[in-house]
Motif scaffolding. Structure first.
Motif, PDB file in Angstrom:
ATOM      1  N   LYS A  50      35.964  26.216  30.902  1.00 53.04           N
ATOM      2  CA  LYS A  50      35.196  27.458  31.066  1.00 53.04           C
ATOM      3  C   LYS A  50      35.666  28.131  32.354  1.00 53.04           C
ATOM      4  O   LYS A  50      35.361  27.656  33.454  1.00 53.04           O
ATOM      5  N   VAL A  51      36.409  29.231  32.202  1.00 56.13           N
ATOM      6  CA  VAL A  51      37.069  29.840  33.355  1.00 56.13           C
ATOM      7  C   VAL A  51      36.853  31.350  33.369  1.00 56.13           C
ATOM      8  O   VAL A  51      37.046  32.029  32.359  1.00 56.13           O
ATOM      9  N   ILE A  52      36.459  31.861  34.532  1.00 55.56           N
ATOM     10  CA  ILE A  52      36.392  33.296  34.790  1.00 55.56           C
ATOM     11  C   ILE A  52      37.510  33.634  35.762  1.00 55.56           C
ATOM     12  O   ILE A  52      37.699  32.976  36.775  1.00 55.56           O
TER      13      ILE A  52
ATOM     14  N   GLY B 270      43.973  40.225  37.745  1.00 58.26           N
ATOM     15  CA  GLY B 270      42.987  40.600  36.742  1.00 58.26           C
ATOM     16  C   GLY B 270      43.200  41.976  36.137  1.00 58.26           C
ATOM     17  O   GLY B 270      42.704  42.268  35.046  1.00 58.26           O
ATOM     18  N   ILE B 271      43.969  42.833  36.821  1.00 53.53           N
ATOM     19  CA  ILE B 271      44.232  44.159  36.246  1.00 53.53           C
ATOM     20  C   ILE B 271      45.184  44.055  35.055  1.00 53.53           C
ATOM     21  O   ILE B 271      45.317  44.998  34.286  1.00 53.53           O
TER      22      ILE B 271
ATOM     23  N   ILE C 240      47.356  38.101  30.983  1.00 61.55           N
ATOM     24  CA  ILE C 240      46.642  36.831  31.162  1.00 61.55           C
ATOM     25  C   ILE C 240      46.238  36.256  29.809  1.00 61.55           C
ATOM     26  O   ILE C 240      46.444  35.074  29.528  1.00 61.55           O
ATOM     27  N   ARG C 241      45.685  37.126  28.939  1.00 64.07           N
ATOM     28  CA  ARG C 241      45.190  36.623  27.645  1.00 64.07           C
ATOM     29  C   ARG C 241      46.334  36.217  26.718  1.00 64.07           C
ATOM     30  O   ARG C 241      46.141  35.379  25.839  1.00 64.07           O
TER      31      ARG C 241
ATOM     32  N   ILE D 138      37.612  38.408  32.493  1.00 61.97           N
ATOM     33  CA  ILE D 138      38.633  38.802  33.459  1.00 61.97           C
ATOM     34  C   ILE D 138      38.169  40.067  34.160  1.00 61.97           C
ATOM     35  O   ILE D 138      37.795  41.047  33.515  1.00 61.97           O
ATOM     36  N   THR D 139      38.182  40.044  35.489  1.00 61.72           N
ATOM     37  CA  THR D 139      37.866  41.235  36.277  1.00 61.72           C
ATOM     38  C   THR D 139      38.978  41.451  37.297  1.00 61.72           C
ATOM     39  O   THR D 139      39.740  40.541  37.611  1.00 61.72           O
TER      40      THR D 139
END
Length: 484
Positions: free
Chosen positions: A106-108, A114-115, A120-121, A130-131
């Motif tokens: 479980k990762v934020i 993050g932009i 990333i995905r 992702i922020t």
């Protein structure tokens, strides 16, 4: 280090936030043996500016009662604050996200990388959210969604007025603005962090005063462009202690200098008004230490970079600064192998650093970061030539650094202690910023603790560090304390 390539040594591991929080709880007299709060793991990557973002997120989470744990297995959720400045930093961030997913699941993700959510995905499709950078509220909201707020008593789990800090107690980073108005062609920071947004001057000074009250004795002033502070608000006048103060670099430094702390300036863009800060350094109001990235010396390359200056003008300024403040230490960074850089232009850079005799220098081989305008320039330099120029640059600067450090032998300096181990104490002088510069080794000195300041005579130096012995007066004082 005096001369370095990019090494991701600013990484804050899962253990670091826990150690800081545990120390704070023990000081506050909290019971740390059991805590039923929701548990979060936190990894912070990248530069000091990112570290400050991590501190702000952790402060809010602790305020709400979340606990921070040192292992993936103990965490109910992991936050990874990423760096995306150059390719090696991007890869480290992606690797760290992958490790957190493998170990926890479980990762934020937040921070500069993050932009690039699609990127990333594509590699890690199972991250929870992702922020982007400095998206504090969004990160906390995502935590709420996936790990609801714990029930806690705010009178039992206190957060200090200065918030959670991930640095040792005696120094702290003070971020004065976010974003950057420049459009250097090798950099993508504005696309990640936006244009310049300066913090209100009273807010900055209030934070500095809170840090001093908490035991901090050294402030490291940071931003994307420190010398542009207040430009976005047209140097608006604010108030502090009932007195008007402009949001301007010089006035901010004057007020910080009244707090009786070491004030160290980082990421200073070479505007003309930087000249006005040198007298403050000579007067001891801020440290005579200037971190100012020149990036190159050749005028054509600087134009391609959309950077100001030339070798001749910069040499003139360096000489003038040193005449006005003989104790001044100058740290800078440079890029070699920029697209189109010829052998003659690189040789001009080497001639420049030989003449400038800068104290601390970092060097990077040009990295074609995705989104950088410089990638579209013609005549890219082959990788093997970039690395060869990097090695030649570092060889020249290492000789310069060694010679300048040897000039300290026989002189006494005030040394702040950063750590003590089996070999002795390790500290820094005013000339040494934490993490990026060299250190002072005080072998055999054990009766000191982090944050102490002692006078020491330098007896040996190499190209990175110096070695010293405690000055007689301080040595006697330490002996008296030991026998008291």
């Amino acid at each position: 280090m005096t001369v370095e390539k990019f090494i991701p040594n600013q990484t804050t591991t899962l253990e670091t936030p826990v150690k800081v929080l545990e120390a704070g709880r023990q000081q506050a007299g909290e019971n740390t043996s059991s805590n039923p709060a929701a548990k979060i793991g936190f990894v912070s990557l990248g530069c000091p500016k990112n570290l400050v973002d991590s501190e702000r997120i952790l402060t809010q989470l602790r305020t709400e009662g979340y606990d921070v744990v040192p292992t993936y297995n103990d965490a109910e959720l992991v936050i990874v604050n990423t760096c995306g400045f150059i390719d090696s930093a991007v890869q480290e961030s992606l690797d760290t996200i992958g490790e957190a997913l493998a170990e926890n699941g479980k990762v934020i993700v937040t921070g500069c990388l993050g932009i690039k959510e699609d990127e990333i995905r594509e590699v890690h499709p199972n991250v929870l959210a992702i922020t982007g950078p400095h998206a504090y509220e969004s990160v906390v909201e995502q935590v709420h969604e996936h790990l609801p707020k714990p029930v806690h008593n705010p009178f039992e789990h206190l957060v200090p007025d200065h918030g959670i800090k991930l640095t040792p107690r005696h120094y702290a980073y003070l971020k004065i603005s976010e974003g950057c108005n420049h459009r250097c062609t090798f950099c993508i920071i504005p696309s990640m962090r936006g244009d310049l947004v300066s913090r209100p001057v009273g807010e900055v000074l209030d934070e500095a005063r809170r840090l001093k009250a908490a035991g901090v004795s050294e402030l490291l002033v940071i931003s994307q462009d420190t010398s542009a502070y207040g430009v976005d608000v047209k140097h608006r006048t604010g108030f502090w202690n009932g007195m008007p103060v402009k949001a301007h670099m010089q006035q901010l430094c004057e007020k910080l200098g009244e707090l009786d702390m070491w004030v160290r300036l980082h990421y200073v863009y070479p505007y003309p008004h930087v000249d006005d800060l040198i007298p403050l350094m000579n007067e001891g109001r801020v440290l005579p230490y200037l971190d100012i990235p020149f990036q190159h010396a050749n005028k054509r390359i600087l134009r391609l970079m959309k950077r100001p200056g030339s070798a001749e003008r910069t040499i003139e300024r360096v000489k003038a600064w040193r005449e006005a403040c003989p104790e001044l230490i100058i740290r800078s960074t440079f890029i070699v192998g920029f697209p189109g850089e010829t052998e003659e232009e690189f040789e001009e850079l080497l001639d420049f650093i030989r003449e400038a005799q800068l104290d601390r220098v970092g060097c990077f081989a040009y990295s074609p970061v995705e989104g950088a305008k410089a990638n579209d320039l013609p005549e890219p330099v082959p990788e093997h030539i970039k690395q060869e120029r990097l090695a030649r640059f570092m060889e020249v600067q290492s000789e310069i650094s060694a010679a300048r450090l040897k000039q300290r032998i026989g002189k006494e300096y005030l040394v702040v202690i950063d750590s003590v181990d089996a070999e002795g104490a390790v500290g820094r002088t005013y000339a040494d910023a934490p993490e990026v510069d060299g250190v002072v080794h005080l072998n055999g000195v054990h009766d000191v603790k982090p944050g102490d300041r002692v006078w020491a005579e330098i007896i040996h130096a190499d190209q990175h560090d110096v070695w010293g012995i405690i000055s007689p007066e301080d040595d006697e004082a330490l002996d008296d304390e030991a026998t008291a």
